[in-house]
Design a protein around this motif. Sequence first.
Motif, PDB file in Angstrom:
ATOM      1  N   ASP A 131      65.688  30.478 -21.899  1.00  0.00           N
ATOM      2  CA  ASP A 131      65.524  31.870 -21.499  1.00  0.00           C
ATOM      3  C   ASP A 131      66.158  32.165 -20.144  1.00  0.00           C
ATOM      4  OD1 ASP A 131      64.324  32.746 -23.786  1.00  0.00           O
ATOM      5  OD2 ASP A 131      62.548  33.555 -22.805  1.00  0.00           O
ATOM      6  N   GLN A 132      66.093  31.222 -19.220  1.00  0.00           N
ATOM      7  CA  GLN A 132      66.702  31.462 -17.914  1.00  0.00           C
ATOM      8  C   GLN A 132      68.222  31.529 -18.018  1.00  0.00           C
ATOM      9  OE1 GLN A 132      64.569  27.956 -16.838  1.00  0.00           O
ATOM     10  NE2 GLN A 132      66.349  27.050 -15.824  1.00  0.00           N
ATOM     11  N   LEU A 133      68.825  30.777 -18.936  1.00  0.00           N
ATOM     12  CA  LEU A 133      70.266  30.862 -19.136  1.00  0.00           C
ATOM     13  C   LEU A 133      70.654  32.262 -19.591  1.00  0.00           C
ATOM     14  CD1 LEU A 133      70.815  27.463 -21.003  1.00  0.00           C
ATOM     15  CD2 LEU A 133      71.311  27.953 -18.605  1.00  0.00           C
ATOM     16  N   LEU A 134      69.842  32.834 -20.479  1.00  0.00           N
ATOM     17  CA  LEU A 134      70.096  34.198 -20.935  1.00  0.00           C
ATOM     18  C   LEU A 134      69.926  35.193 -19.794  1.00  0.00           C
ATOM     19  CD1 LEU A 134      68.321  34.141 -24.420  1.00  0.00           C
ATOM     20  CD2 LEU A 134      70.781  34.195 -23.971  1.00  0.00           C
ATOM     21  N   LEU A 135      69.003  34.913 -18.879  1.00  0.00           N
ATOM     22  CA  LEU A 135      68.831  35.802 -17.731  1.00  0.00           C
ATOM     23  C   LEU A 135      70.057  35.767 -16.831  1.00  0.00           C
ATOM     24  CD1 LEU A 135      66.755  37.667 -16.238  1.00  0.00           C
ATOM     25  CD2 LEU A 135      66.214  35.663 -14.839  1.00  0.00           C
ATOM     26  N   TRP A 136      70.595  34.566 -16.575  1.00  0.00           N
ATOM     27  CA  TRP A 136      71.815  34.486 -15.744  1.00  0.00           C
ATOM     28  C   TRP A 136      72.943  35.294 -16.407  1.00  0.00           C
ATOM     29  CZ3 TRP A 136      68.366  32.922 -12.904  1.00  0.00           C
ATOM     30  CH2 TRP A 136      67.764  31.670 -12.885  1.00  0.00           C
ATOM     31  N   LEU A 137      73.038  35.193 -17.725  1.00  0.00           N
ATOM     32  CA  LEU A 137      74.132  35.850 -18.448  1.00  0.00           C
ATOM     33  C   LEU A 137      73.901  37.345 -18.629  1.00  0.00           C
ATOM     34  CD1 LEU A 137      74.584  33.069 -21.141  1.00  0.00           C
ATOM     35  CD2 LEU A 137      76.363  33.762 -19.522  1.00  0.00           C
ATOM     36  N   ASP A 138      72.696  37.735 -18.990  1.00  0.00           N
ATOM     37  CA  ASP A 138      72.418  39.134 -19.316  1.00  0.00           C
ATOM     38  C   ASP A 138      72.114  39.993 -18.094  1.00  0.00           C
ATOM     39  OD1 ASP A 138      72.804  39.158 -22.067  1.00  0.00           O
ATOM     40  OD2 ASP A 138      70.757  38.530 -22.502  1.00  0.00           O
ATOM     41  N   HIS A 139      71.268  39.484 -17.223  1.00  0.00           N
ATOM     42  CA  HIS A 139      70.834  40.285 -16.074  1.00  0.00           C
ATOM     43  C   HIS A 139      71.821  40.206 -14.910  1.00  0.00           C
ATOM     44  CE1 HIS A 139      68.097  42.294 -13.308  1.00  0.00           C
ATOM     45  NE2 HIS A 139      68.348  41.336 -12.428  1.00  0.00           N
ATOM     46  N   PHE A 140      72.224  38.980 -14.556  1.00  0.00           N
ATOM     47  CA  PHE A 140      73.132  38.799 -13.419  1.00  0.00           C
ATOM     48  C   PHE A 140      74.608  38.861 -13.819  1.00  0.00           C
ATOM     49  CE2 PHE A 140      69.156  36.890 -11.969  1.00  0.00           C
ATOM     50  CZ  PHE A 140      69.029  37.439 -10.702  1.00  0.00           C
ATOM     51  N   ARG A 141      74.861  38.806 -15.128  1.00  0.00           N
ATOM     52  CA  ARG A 141      76.234  38.932 -15.653  1.00  0.00           C
ATOM     53  C   ARG A 141      77.175  37.876 -15.071  1.00  0.00           C
ATOM     54  NH1 ARG A 141      75.794  42.200 -20.106  1.00  0.00           N
ATOM     55  NH2 ARG A 141      74.518  44.017 -19.620  1.00  0.00           N
ATOM     56  N   VAL A 142      76.676  36.641 -14.940  1.00  0.00           N
ATOM     57  CA  VAL A 142      77.512  35.583 -14.363  1.00  0.00           C
ATOM     58  C   VAL A 142      78.692  35.286 -15.282  1.00  0.00           C
ATOM     59  CG1 VAL A 142      75.539  34.588 -13.163  1.00  0.00           C
ATOM     60  CG2 VAL A 142      76.192  33.698 -15.416  1.00  0.00           C
ATOM     61  N   ALA A 143      79.736  34.709 -14.697  1.00  0.00           N
ATOM     62  CA  ALA A 143      80.957  34.448 -15.454  1.00  0.00           C
ATOM     63  C   ALA A 143      80.789  33.310 -16.451  1.00  0.00           C
ATOM     64  CB  ALA A 143      82.108  34.132 -14.492  1.00  0.00           C
ATOM     65  N   GLN A 144      80.090  32.255 -16.052  1.00  0.00           N
ATOM     66  CA  GLN A 144      79.931  31.079 -16.905  1.00  0.00           C
ATOM     67  C   GLN A 144      78.592  30.419 -16.615  1.00  0.00           C
ATOM     68  OE1 GLN A 144      83.163  28.189 -16.627  1.00  0.00           O
ATOM     69  NE2 GLN A 144      84.594  29.800 -16.045  1.00  0.00           N
ATOM     70  N   VAL A 145      78.032  29.761 -17.620  1.00  0.00           N
ATOM     71  CA  VAL A 145      76.900  28.875 -17.401  1.00  0.00           C
ATOM     72  C   VAL A 145      77.149  27.554 -18.112  1.00  0.00           C
ATOM     73  CG1 VAL A 145      75.194  30.733 -17.173  1.00  0.00           C
ATOM     74  CG2 VAL A 145      75.577  29.689 -19.406  1.00  0.00           C
ATOM     75  N   ARG A 146      76.677  26.521 -17.512  1.00  0.00           N
ATOM     76  CA  ARG A 146      76.592  25.213 -18.154  1.00  0.00           C
ATOM     77  C   ARG A 146      75.438  24.472 -17.494  1.00  0.00           C
ATOM     78  NH1 ARG A 146      81.647  24.871 -15.441  1.00  0.00           N
ATOM     79  NH2 ARG A 146      81.737  23.389 -13.711  1.00  0.00           N
ATOM     80  N   GLY A 147      75.116  23.290 -17.979  1.00  0.00           N
ATOM     81  CA  GLY A 147      74.001  22.598 -17.372  1.00  0.00           C
ATOM     82  C   GLY A 147      73.546  21.401 -18.171  1.00  0.00           C
ATOM     83  N   ALA A 148      72.486  20.770 -17.681  1.00  0.00           N
ATOM     84  CA  ALA A 148      71.922  19.587 -18.320  1.00  0.00           C
ATOM     85  C   ALA A 148      70.407  19.669 -18.267  1.00  0.00           C
ATOM     86  CB  ALA A 148      72.408  18.313 -17.622  1.00  0.00           C
ATOM     87  N   ASN A 149      69.777  19.091 -19.279  1.00  0.00           N
ATOM     88  CA  ASN A 149      68.320  19.097 -19.384  1.00  0.00           C
ATOM     89  C   ASN A 149      67.886  17.777 -20.017  1.00  0.00           C
ATOM     90  OD1 ASN A 149      65.822  20.638 -19.073  1.00  0.00           O
ATOM     91  ND2 ASN A 149      65.721  20.636 -21.298  1.00  0.00           N
ATOM     92  N   LEU A 150      66.800  17.199 -19.506  1.00  0.00           N
ATOM     93  CA  LEU A 150      66.399  15.874 -19.965  1.00  0.00           C
ATOM     94  C   LEU A 150      65.866  15.890 -21.396  1.00  0.00           C
ATOM     95  CD1 LEU A 150      66.060  12.897 -19.130  1.00  0.00           C
ATOM     96  CD2 LEU A 150      63.759  13.489 -18.331  1.00  0.00           C
ATOM     97  N   SER A 151      65.210  16.960 -21.792  1.00  0.00           N
ATOM     98  CA  SER A 151      64.537  17.021 -23.090  1.00  0.00           C
ATOM     99  C   SER A 151      65.515  17.305 -24.230  1.00  0.00           C
ATOM    100  CB  SER A 151      63.464  18.113 -23.066  1.00  0.00           C
ATOM    101  OG  SER A 151      62.986  18.383 -24.364  1.00  0.00           O
ATOM    102  N   ARG A 152      65.476  16.460 -25.244  1.00  0.00           N
ATOM    103  CA  ARG A 152      66.325  16.680 -26.418  1.00  0.00           C
ATOM    104  C   ARG A 152      65.861  17.899 -27.223  1.00  0.00           C
ATOM    105  NH1 ARG A 152      69.753  12.480 -27.193  1.00  0.00           N
ATOM    106  NH2 ARG A 152      69.255  10.541 -26.105  1.00  0.00           N
ATOM    107  N   SER A 153      64.560  18.034 -27.401  1.00  0.00           N
ATOM    108  CA  SER A 153      64.047  19.146 -28.195  1.00  0.00           C
ATOM    109  C   SER A 153      64.333  20.479 -27.516  1.00  0.00           C
ATOM    110  CB  SER A 153      62.544  18.981 -28.446  1.00  0.00           C
ATOM    111  OG  SER A 153      61.823  18.899 -27.230  1.00  0.00           O
ATOM    112  N   GLN A 154      64.143  20.545 -26.205  1.00  0.00           N
ATOM    113  CA  GLN A 154      64.427  21.778 -25.480  1.00  0.00           C
ATOM    114  C   GLN A 154      65.913  22.108 -25.496  1.00  0.00           C
ATOM    115  OE1 GLN A 154      62.801  21.463 -21.539  1.00  0.00           O
ATOM    116  NE2 GLN A 154      60.680  21.649 -22.223  1.00  0.00           N
ATOM    117  N   THR A 155      66.755  21.101 -25.323  1.00  0.00           N
ATOM    118  CA  THR A 155      68.201  21.342 -25.320  1.00  0.00           C
ATOM    119  C   THR A 155      68.666  21.869 -26.666  1.00  0.00           C
ATOM    120  OG1 THR A 155      68.542  19.611 -23.657  1.00  0.00           O
ATOM    121  CG2 THR A 155      70.462  20.283 -24.945  1.00  0.00           C
TER     122      THR A 155
END
Length: 279
Positions: free
Chosen positions: A63-87
Amino acid sequence: MSEFHDLAELALNREGQCWGNLGYWQSATGYSDACRALARLLGEQAKLDRQSVVFDAGFGCGDQLLLWLDHFRVAQVRGANLSRSQTSYAKARLANAGFPAAAHAIMQGDINDPEVWAAAPNADRPSHVLALDCAYHFPSRVEFFALTRQHLAPLGRLALTDFILSDHHQTHSLAHRLLCWMLDRSHIARANMVDRDHYLRQLQDSGFSDIRIIDISEHVMPGFARFARRVHSENTAAPSGQNTGWPGMLKYRLTGRFLHWAYRRSILRYCVISATKTA
């Protein structure tokens, strides 16, 4: 094999939301709204804009990735997360929301693993590294700071929400022993719990300046504690088959009680931190 960080928080959210942080409860009354408010506060402190290239170090269910993209209109997102199920959940969420490139650009992995940073599919160096309510769970926050500086673009920004030890906390006390017991059971490295001055020095030694540490404890810790008590009571009173299950609710109830204790005893403070990569 079960994961410590899984999809359990979905049960705390209203339909269509999948937040998983402690929330910012200054004006919010519901969990999803409080979580979104904390994420918005972080994005504002990071100074996200349309040119931002964001690396999210622990993006949860997305959900926070969508906030960066939708609300802040950032150019790009990428990232890493430890949890397989969440990813996996976050990838599907981004793809279904119309962001296939972002879905491809996030991955499962340990944020303290240099290969996770090097494996990013986009060549652009991030202008911003964000860590929303997760850095205290990293194996080493100091290593995270070092990797962040290494991979940030010149004058890039680091922003995170994190726990620090209160200046009034005594490390040779019964309260500290109880704190360490809780940290061990919450998968939090004891070395990650330092006071404000120590935290500031870690950032400076890692190559950051223009550092701001803002205490927002009063709008985070008591609010989540009240929410955890309420949701536990509602779940206990729900008819059989309509609750989230005792193990999951016990986790939130214990977290809420711990935060209430740590706040009232002035043991931990919850802060939003921002810093700029030194030129």
